[in-house]
Design a protein around this motif. Structure first.
Motif: not given
Length: 278
Positions: A119-138
């Motif tokens: 994920x690309x996120x701002x320092x305050x936690x706001x997510x700008x983009x993510x790969x949507x690959x959670x829980x897939x063994x990466x």
């Protein structure tokens, strides 16, 4: 000619000209192969890169993945033949804040979470983009020596990839048969991925997404493309015959940037368009 290229050319105040040439200087022996590579620098799960710090990038040969305030960029550095430092930086892939502030000062992160999501996120936690690959063994992000970004499992399986590679072909280079240049620099702005493919059937084809914008109409299987130290783009048969070529307008400081849709020359740190792909 595509809208992105027309806009870029208008900004530079120059026009591209298509043509052919009666003289040709071929790439010299040992000309660089612009594709290929294996995984290199790694960002492990549970780690991050942060803008405005010393830990803001991954580097593998000519490719650099950099984190800046509000965006991430993958670039390729090109050094011209016979030069030590005169080069050009091509932008191959970006992901940005769609609401970019006028003054970007945030310590933005590129974070590979422990669950495998990038994920690309701002320092305050706001997510700008993510790969949507959670829980897939990466377990890691790899920047390959061929210019691709891969999210890999512990066993090396590819879960996600940017699909990028070399986007730039400098003077005195060869694009072999069954290889291509790609650029995602126009994806966010115009929804266009640019590619130049040296097909196995001998045809050199420039596409925007799947649409054919330009082609050499050459059909000798196994042919390769070459860019010479005179800025000429050519299709060369396996036995060394030149069956198509562009006009001679450049120098050893010429390059083909598929993301800009043509051949350019670097003059006093400015790129000047000299020949267009569409």
């Amino acid at each position: 000619m595509s809208f992105p290229l027309r806009r870029a050319l208008a900004a530079m105040g120059a026009a591209l000209v298509l043509g052919s040439a009666s003289t040709f200087t071929s790439p010299t022996a040992g000309a660089a192969d612009v594709n290929g590579g294996s995984p290199g620098p790694i960002l492990k799960a549970c780690h991050n890169l942060r803008a405005l710090t010393s830990n803001d990038r991954l580097i593998n040969g000519p490719y650099t993945l950099s984190v800046f305030s509000e965006y991430v960029q993958l670039s390729q550095n090109v050094v011209f033949p016979g030069e030590q430092s005169v080069g050009y930086e091509a932008i191959n892939w970006t992901r940005t804040n769609p609401r970019m502030p006028a003054t970007a000062t945030d310590q933005t992160l590129l974070a590979l979470y422990c669950n495998g999501d990038l994920a690309i996120r701002r320092s305050n936690g706001t997510v700008l983009w993510h790969s949507n690959t959670a829980n897939r063994g990466v377990t890691r992000l790899a920047l390959t020596s061929g210019g691709n970004l891969l999210l890999l499992t512990a066993g090396g399986a590819v879960v996600w990839q940017a699909g990028t590679g070399s986007s730039t072909m400098p003077a005195n280079s060869i694009l072999p048969s069954n290889r291509k240049l790609t650029s995602d620099r126009n994806v966010e702005g115009w929804g266009v991925r640019d590619s130049l493919s040296m097909q196995t059937d001998g045809n050199l084809v420039y596409r925007q997404n799947v649409k054919v914008v330009w082609q050499s109409n050459t059909h000798v299987p196994g042919s390769r493309a070459g860019l010479t130290t005179r800025g000429q783009l050519a299709v060369i048969t396996p036995d060394g015959r030149y069956i198509w070529m562009s006009r001679s307008v450049g120098s050893r400081h010429s390059l083909l940037d598929v993301g800009l849709g043509g051949v350019y020359e670097l003059v006093d740190n400015n790129v000047t368009p000299v020949w267009g792909l569409g």
